[in-house]
Design a protein around this motif. Structure first.
Motif, PDB file in Angstrom:
ATOM      1  N   LYS A   1       0.859  -1.191   0.000  1.00  0.00           N
ATOM      2  CA  LYS A   1       0.000   0.000   0.000  1.00  0.00           C
ATOM      3  C   LYS A   1       0.893   1.238   0.000  1.00  0.00           C
ATOM      4  CE  LYS A   1      -3.520  -1.055   2.960  1.00  0.00           C
ATOM      5  NZ  LYS A   1      -4.465  -0.874   4.101  1.00  0.00           N
ATOM      6  N   ILE A   2       0.475   2.263  -0.762  1.00  0.00           N
ATOM      7  CA  ILE A   2       1.232   3.517  -0.839  1.00  0.00           C
ATOM      8  C   ILE A   2       0.278   4.675  -0.607  1.00  0.00           C
ATOM      9  CG2 ILE A   2       2.673   4.999  -2.306  1.00  0.00           C
ATOM     10  CD1 ILE A   2       2.254   1.555  -3.546  1.00  0.00           C
ATOM     11  N   PHE A   3       0.721   5.676   0.155  1.00  0.00           N
ATOM     12  CA  PHE A   3      -0.066   6.908   0.307  1.00  0.00           C
ATOM     13  C   PHE A   3       0.645   8.046  -0.416  1.00  0.00           C
ATOM     14  CE2 PHE A   3      -3.118   9.821   1.709  1.00  0.00           C
ATOM     15  CZ  PHE A   3      -2.463  10.994   2.063  1.00  0.00           C
ATOM     16  N   TYR A   4      -0.155   8.769  -1.228  1.00  0.00           N
ATOM     17  CA  TYR A   4       0.405   9.916  -1.985  1.00  0.00           C
ATOM     18  C   TYR A   4      -0.415  11.160  -1.673  1.00  0.00           C
ATOM     19  CZ  TYR A   4       1.565  12.997  -5.906  1.00  0.00           C
ATOM     20  OH  TYR A   4       1.963  14.074  -6.680  1.00  0.00           O
ATOM     21  N   PRO A   5       0.176  12.168  -1.025  1.00  0.00           N
ATOM     22  CA  PRO A   5      -0.574  13.381  -0.689  1.00  0.00           C
ATOM     23  C   PRO A   5      -0.715  14.302  -1.889  1.00  0.00           C
ATOM     24  CG  PRO A   5       1.692  13.613   0.047  1.00  0.00           C
ATOM     25  CD  PRO A   5       1.591  12.254  -0.586  1.00  0.00           C
ATOM     26  N   SER A   6      -1.999  14.607  -2.245  1.00  0.00           N
ATOM     27  CA  SER A   6      -2.198  15.660  -3.225  1.00  0.00           C
ATOM     28  C   SER A   6      -2.719  16.882  -2.471  1.00  0.00           C
ATOM     29  CB  SER A   6      -3.181  15.202  -4.318  1.00  0.00           C
ATOM     30  OG  SER A   6      -3.259  16.201  -5.335  1.00  0.00           O
ATOM     31  N   SER A   7      -3.310  17.818  -3.205  1.00  0.00           N
ATOM     32  CA  SER A   7      -3.608  19.099  -2.568  1.00  0.00           C
ATOM     33  C   SER A   7      -4.708  19.826  -3.340  1.00  0.00           C
ATOM     34  CB  SER A   7      -2.338  19.960  -2.567  1.00  0.00           C
ATOM     35  OG  SER A   7      -2.643  21.320  -2.369  1.00  0.00           O
ATOM     36  N   ILE A   8      -5.398  20.726  -2.652  1.00  0.00           N
ATOM     37  CA  ILE A   8      -6.389  21.563  -3.360  1.00  0.00           C
ATOM     38  C   ILE A   8      -5.665  22.501  -4.327  1.00  0.00           C
ATOM     39  CG2 ILE A   8      -8.164  21.442  -1.574  1.00  0.00           C
ATOM     40  CD1 ILE A   8      -6.581  24.688  -1.657  1.00  0.00           C
ATOM     41  N   ALA A   9      -4.331  22.494  -4.263  1.00  0.00           N
ATOM     42  CA  ALA A   9      -3.531  23.285  -5.218  1.00  0.00           C
ATOM     43  C   ALA A   9      -3.647  22.742  -6.645  1.00  0.00           C
ATOM     44  CB  ALA A   9      -2.064  23.304  -4.790  1.00  0.00           C
ATOM     45  N   VAL A  10      -4.276  21.571  -6.833  1.00  0.00           N
ATOM     46  CA  VAL A  10      -4.467  21.046  -8.203  1.00  0.00           C
ATOM     47  C   VAL A  10      -5.518  21.854  -8.959  1.00  0.00           C
ATOM     48  CG1 VAL A  10      -3.815  18.692  -7.564  1.00  0.00           C
ATOM     49  CG2 VAL A  10      -6.233  19.348  -7.526  1.00  0.00           C
ATOM     50  N   PHE A  11      -6.355  22.587  -8.183  1.00  0.00           N
ATOM     51  CA  PHE A  11      -7.421  23.366  -8.822  1.00  0.00           C
ATOM     52  C   PHE A  11      -6.890  24.725  -9.278  1.00  0.00           C
ATOM     53  CE2 PHE A  11     -10.586  20.346  -7.956  1.00  0.00           C
ATOM     54  CZ  PHE A  11     -10.465  19.908  -6.651  1.00  0.00           C
ATOM     55  N   GLY A  12      -7.419  25.217 -10.403  1.00  0.00           N
ATOM     56  CA  GLY A  12      -7.031  26.551 -10.869  1.00  0.00           C
ATOM     57  C   GLY A  12      -8.249  27.460 -10.873  1.00  0.00           C
ATOM     58  N   ASP A  13      -8.167  28.562 -11.661  1.00  0.00           N
ATOM     59  CA  ASP A  13      -9.271  29.542 -11.583  1.00  0.00           C
ATOM     60  C   ASP A  13     -10.318  29.295 -12.674  1.00  0.00           C
ATOM     61  OD1 ASP A  13      -7.092  32.144 -12.968  1.00  0.00           O
ATOM     62  OD2 ASP A  13      -7.759  30.169 -13.699  1.00  0.00           O
ATOM     63  N   GLU A  14     -10.306  28.090 -13.278  1.00  0.00           N
ATOM     64  CA  GLU A  14     -11.331  27.817 -14.299  1.00  0.00           C
ATOM     65  C   GLU A  14     -12.427  26.902 -13.783  1.00  0.00           C
ATOM     66  OE1 GLU A  14      -7.931  28.048 -17.788  1.00  0.00           O
ATOM     67  OE2 GLU A  14      -9.420  26.430 -17.860  1.00  0.00           O
TER      68      GLU A  14
END
Ligand code: VAH
Length: 318
Positions: A110-123
């Motif tokens: 099992k692997i955990f990968y942290p993403s972020s709300i930083a993936v969202f842009g202004d569109e």
């Protein structure tokens, strides 16, 4: 059945510090191998200095410790990442590729990968941003997380790796100092209030951002990792929400304890980053799939942050 051995990269960071401690409690202190680029000579547990950009180094560490799970937390965050864009991309992607390849070759469970709300842009819709809109991030950090989400999805579909991921909002905790994140004003402000210092905020008073108290962020991570494999419907990354607030609302929450606390506003380059991010997040898929629900709101977080930081700075019994 092989006993679980957990390797954490970036273990000395904001999330890593707390996650390491929780995983030691859950699996036993000798079952967690905390690693970071920086050495740590007074670490309580098993610690290895590890440069995750070095494939051989991480492969040797995984084999040496018979690792069965990897939490890959090492990355350069949004604000710091903009100071050297190509280096940020190279480090955030090469470390992920090394973790994915070692996991494939060494049959990591099992692997955990942290993403972020930083993936969202202004569109996209900035209020109650949905799970899977188009992702057009403003920062290199955000771009690396969009690419990372697609790579972890690819390694799941192509090689069957059980990789799980959360799009963290701004994480607020008392266990580490503010780092290179755009949301770290919301950590620094508590340190200034507890030390009776005025606070200069690098964002406008009205900048609404999604945030989460670190205890909720860590619980969400462990609940996701413990969930049965078959109920995981999102293999890029789950939206996760705790609360949303502005610097002004956070300031007013702190003033309930420190009425004389003073704030000034001096927006810098991080304002443009914050303006590209959502104001609030729709995390209904996480709630439906694995029963996610936050426990903390702004005032309950403020009470704990002040209590814990007073104990740290003024050695007052918490
Ligand atoms: C940052 N704390 O500010 C991180 C996080 C949503 C923000 O990814 O870069």
């Amino acid at each position: 059945m092989k006993s679980e051995k957990i390797l954490i990269t970036g273990a000395l960071g904001q999330l890593g510090t707390v996650l390491t401690n929780e995983l030691q409690k859950k699996y036993g202190i000798n079952s967690v191998i905390a690693t970071d680029l920086r050495p740590n000579f007074d670490f309580n547990g098993v610690f290895e200095t590890l440069d995750v950009t070095n494939f051989k180094a991480i492969e040797e560490c995984v084999i040496k410790h018979n690792v069965t799970q990897i939490y890959h937390l090492a990355a350069i965050l949004s604000a710091n990442g903009e100071k050297n864009p190509l280096k940020t991309w190279d480090i955030n992607m090469s470390t992920l590729f090394n973790v994915l390849e070692v996991s494939r070759l060494c049959n990591i469970n099992k692997i955990f990968y942290p993403s972020s709300i930083a993936v969202f842009g202004d569109e996209i819709e900035s209020v109650n941003t949905p799970q899977s809109p188009n992702l057009t991030p403003l920062t290199v950090y955000g771009m690396s997380k969009v690419a990372g989400e697609n790579w972890v999805n690819y390694y799941h579909k192509r090689y069957g790796l059980d990789i799980r991921s959360l799009r963290y909002p701004g994480v607020i905790g008392y266990q580490s100092l503010p780092g290179g994140g755009t949301t770290d004003y919301a950590v620094d402000i508590y340190h200034k209030a507890v030390n009776n210092e005025d606070f200069e905020c690098f964002l406008k008073a009205s900048t609404m951002l999604p945030m989460i108290f670190i205890d909720d962020a860590i619980r969400a991570t462990l609940e996701l990792m413990d969930a049965p494999r078959k109920i995981i419907s999102i293999r890029t990354s789950y939206n996760l929400a705790g609360m949303s607030f502005t610097p002004n609302e956070l300031y007013n929450s702190i003033r309930k304890t420190y009425p004389d606390f003073k704030i000034s506003y001096n927006p810098d380059f991080r304002q443009e980053i914050a303006d590209s991010w959502p104001k609030s997040i729709d995390d209904n898929t996480a709630r439906k799939d694995w029963g996610w629900k936050p426990n903390y709101d702004l005032d309950s977080m403020t009470n704990i942050m002040i209590q814990k930081l007073k104990a740290q700075y003024h050695s007052v019994v918490a």
